[in-house]
Design a protein around this motif. Structure first.
Motif, PDB file in Angstrom:
ATOM      1  N   ILE A  61     -54.083 -15.482 103.659  1.00 18.77           N
ATOM      2  CA  ILE A  61     -53.149 -15.540 102.670  1.00 18.77           C
ATOM      3  C   ILE A  61     -53.578 -16.116 101.387  1.00 18.77           C
ATOM      4  CG2 ILE A  61     -50.848 -16.119 102.187  1.00 18.77           C
ATOM      5  CD1 ILE A  61     -50.190 -15.938 105.383  1.00 18.77           C
ATOM      6  N   ASP A  62     -53.355 -15.309 100.184  1.00 15.80           N
ATOM      7  CA  ASP A  62     -53.478 -15.738  99.026  1.00 15.80           C
ATOM      8  C   ASP A  62     -52.551 -15.352  98.253  1.00 15.80           C
ATOM      9  OD1 ASP A  62     -54.758 -16.773  96.688  1.00 15.80           O
ATOM     10  OD2 ASP A  62     -56.324 -15.211  96.571  1.00 15.80           O
ATOM     11  N   TYR A  63     -51.557 -16.337  97.503  1.00 21.64           N
ATOM     12  CA  TYR A  63     -50.760 -16.016  96.611  1.00 21.64           C
ATOM     13  C   TYR A  63     -51.002 -15.826  95.224  1.00 21.64           C
ATOM     14  CZ  TYR A  63     -47.694 -17.146 100.521  1.00 21.64           C
ATOM     15  OH  TYR A  63     -46.939 -17.312 101.817  1.00 21.64           O
ATOM     16  N   SER A  64     -52.294 -15.916  94.913  1.00 19.98           N
ATOM     17  CA  SER A  64     -52.786 -15.694  93.645  1.00 19.98           C
ATOM     18  C   SER A  64     -52.315 -14.439  93.056  1.00 19.98           C
ATOM     19  CB  SER A  64     -54.414 -15.867  93.493  1.00 19.98           C
ATOM     20  OG  SER A  64     -54.813 -16.997  93.916  1.00 19.98           O
ATOM     21  N   GLY A  65     -51.931 -14.419  91.825  1.00 19.83           N
ATOM     22  CA  GLY A  65     -51.372 -13.199  91.377  1.00 19.83           C
ATOM     23  C   GLY A  65     -49.959 -12.723  91.598  1.00 19.83           C
ATOM     24  N   ASP A 108     -49.735  -1.002  93.144  1.00 19.04           N
ATOM     25  CA  ASP A 108     -50.316  -1.727  92.018  1.00 19.04           C
ATOM     26  C   ASP A 108     -49.192  -2.010  91.015  1.00 19.04           C
ATOM     27  OD1 ASP A 108     -49.781   0.569  90.562  1.00 19.04           O
ATOM     28  OD2 ASP A 108     -51.459   0.488  89.682  1.00 19.04           O
ATOM     29  N   LYS A 109     -47.842  -1.749  91.217  1.00 19.93           N
ATOM     30  CA  LYS A 109     -46.625  -2.116  90.252  1.00 19.93           C
ATOM     31  C   LYS A 109     -45.796  -3.032  90.992  1.00 19.93           C
ATOM     32  CE  LYS A 109     -47.063   1.069  86.842  1.00 19.93           C
ATOM     33  NZ  LYS A 109     -47.464   0.480  85.539  1.00 19.93           N
ATOM     34  N   ILE A 110     -46.108  -3.357  92.400  1.00 18.76           N
ATOM     35  CA  ILE A 110     -45.520  -4.415  92.954  1.00 18.76           C
ATOM     36  C   ILE A 110     -46.191  -6.049  93.016  1.00 18.76           C
ATOM     37  CG2 ILE A 110     -44.530  -5.136  95.375  1.00 18.76           C
ATOM     38  CD1 ILE A 110     -45.000  -2.443  96.227  1.00 18.76           C
ATOM     39  N   VAL A 111     -45.295  -6.801  92.047  1.00 22.84           N
ATOM     40  CA  VAL A 111     -45.990  -7.935  91.638  1.00 22.84           C
ATOM     41  C   VAL A 111     -45.524  -9.082  92.202  1.00 22.84           C
ATOM     42  CG1 VAL A 111     -47.181  -6.784  89.558  1.00 22.84           C
ATOM     43  CG2 VAL A 111     -44.699  -7.947  89.392  1.00 22.84           C
ATOM     44  N   GLY A 112     -44.352  -8.789  92.905  1.00 25.02           N
ATOM     45  CA  GLY A 112     -43.471 -10.126  93.444  1.00 25.02           C
ATOM     46  C   GLY A 112     -43.012  -9.916  94.815  1.00 25.02           C
ATOM     47  N   THR A 151     -43.711 -18.734  98.939  1.00 26.50           N
ATOM     48  CA  THR A 151     -44.402 -18.743 100.170  1.00 26.50           C
ATOM     49  C   THR A 151     -43.661 -18.298 101.197  1.00 26.50           C
ATOM     50  OG1 THR A 151     -43.786 -21.071 100.734  1.00 26.50           O
ATOM     51  CG2 THR A 151     -45.534 -21.231  99.596  1.00 26.50           C
ATOM     52  N   GLY A 152     -44.301 -18.158 102.341  1.00 28.94           N
ATOM     53  CA  GLY A 152     -43.542 -17.662 103.504  1.00 28.94           C
ATOM     54  C   GLY A 152     -43.826 -16.310 104.341  1.00 28.94           C
ATOM     55  N   LEU A 153     -45.353 -16.103 103.879  1.00 26.05           N
ATOM     56  CA  LEU A 153     -46.024 -15.255 104.781  1.00 26.05           C
ATOM     57  C   LEU A 153     -46.538 -15.974 105.924  1.00 26.05           C
ATOM     58  CD1 LEU A 153     -47.950 -13.049 101.913  1.00 26.05           C
ATOM     59  CD2 LEU A 153     -45.975 -12.520 103.102  1.00 26.05           C
ATOM     60  N   ARG A 154     -46.395 -15.169 106.838  1.00 28.66           N
ATOM     61  CA  ARG A 154     -47.126 -15.858 108.171  1.00 28.66           C
ATOM     62  C   ARG A 154     -48.293 -14.977 108.628  1.00 28.66           C
ATOM     63  NH1 ARG A 154     -42.257 -14.383 110.473  1.00 28.66           N
ATOM     64  NH2 ARG A 154     -43.241 -13.498 112.405  1.00 28.66           N
ATOM     65  N   GLN A 155     -49.433 -15.855 108.674  1.00 28.40           N
ATOM     66  CA  GLN A 155     -50.657 -15.180 109.048  1.00 28.40           C
ATOM     67  C   GLN A 155     -50.638 -14.378 110.470  1.00 28.40           C
ATOM     68  OE1 GLN A 155     -53.684 -15.677 107.051  1.00 28.40           O
ATOM     69  NE2 GLN A 155     -54.112 -13.884 108.512  1.00 28.40           N
ATOM     70  N   GLU A 156     -49.959 -14.761 111.494  1.00 33.60           N
ATOM     71  CA  GLU A 156     -49.822 -13.863 112.651  1.00 33.60           C
ATOM     72  C   GLU A 156     -49.160 -12.725 112.215  1.00 33.60           C
ATOM     73  OE1 GLU A 156     -46.741 -17.221 112.474  1.00 33.60           O
ATOM     74  OE2 GLU A 156     -48.846 -17.264 112.449  1.00 33.60           O
ATOM     75  N   ARG A 157     -48.307 -12.729 111.561  1.00 36.40           N
ATOM     76  CA  ARG A 157     -47.324 -11.418 111.122  1.00 36.40           C
ATOM     77  C   ARG A 157     -48.460 -10.387 110.335  1.00 36.40           C
ATOM     78  NH1 ARG A 157     -44.794  -7.039 111.862  1.00 36.40           N
ATOM     79  NH2 ARG A 157     -43.099  -6.381 110.256  1.00 36.40           N
TER      80      ARG A 157
END
Length: 147
Positions: A3-7, A34-38, A43-49
């Protein structure tokens, strides 16, 4: 895939300045990734998901239309999209793996500043039902806010 929240931006940040605007439900649409930026949260993404999604797609392939009811996006007047609630993981995965489109439920922000007073009066006369109003959807299409 780590997970990388950059950008990425998040919904609360993107909604600043749009709190008092109309938002209409336009339905399921094919959205360019490419138009989805948010994402909904900073935070909140889970690696296992994400790992589960990746495993499923490797085994079964990915049909962008399959998850249309499970990804909820909001479209801003500048053409950018943000995940509102459901679909953070699938959207993140789609972008990271270079997918071109996803199917999603799309709500559209209609700025009051772009409406005439007659249009505002017409929408306000609908009371609590304006969000799902065909009239508001028609106005959003006329303004070019719904692709």
């Amino acid at each position: 895939m780590n997970i990388d929240y950059s950008g990425w931006r998040h919904l609360k940040e993107m909604m600043e300045g749009y709190e008092d605007e109309y938002v209409c439900t336009s339905g399921i649409a094919t959205v360019p990734v490419d138009k989805i930026v948010g994402l909904t949260y900073e935070t909140g993404l889970r690696q296992e998901r994400l790992d589960k999604i990746e495993k499923s797609i490797k085994a079964n392939g990915y049909d962008p239309k399959r998850f249309g009811n499970d990804i909820d996006l909001i479209l801003f007047p500048n053409g950018e999209y943000c995940v509102q609630s459901n679909g953070n993981h699938r959207t993140y995965f789609a972008k990271k793996t270079g997918m071109k489109t996803v199917e999603a439920n799309v709500d559209v922000i209609v700025p009051k500043s772009s409406l005439s007073q007659n249009q505002i009066n017409s929408i306000e006369s609908l009371g609590d039902f304006w969000k799902r109003s065909d009239k508001l959807i028609e106005i959003a299409k006329e303004l070019g806010l719904i692709p």
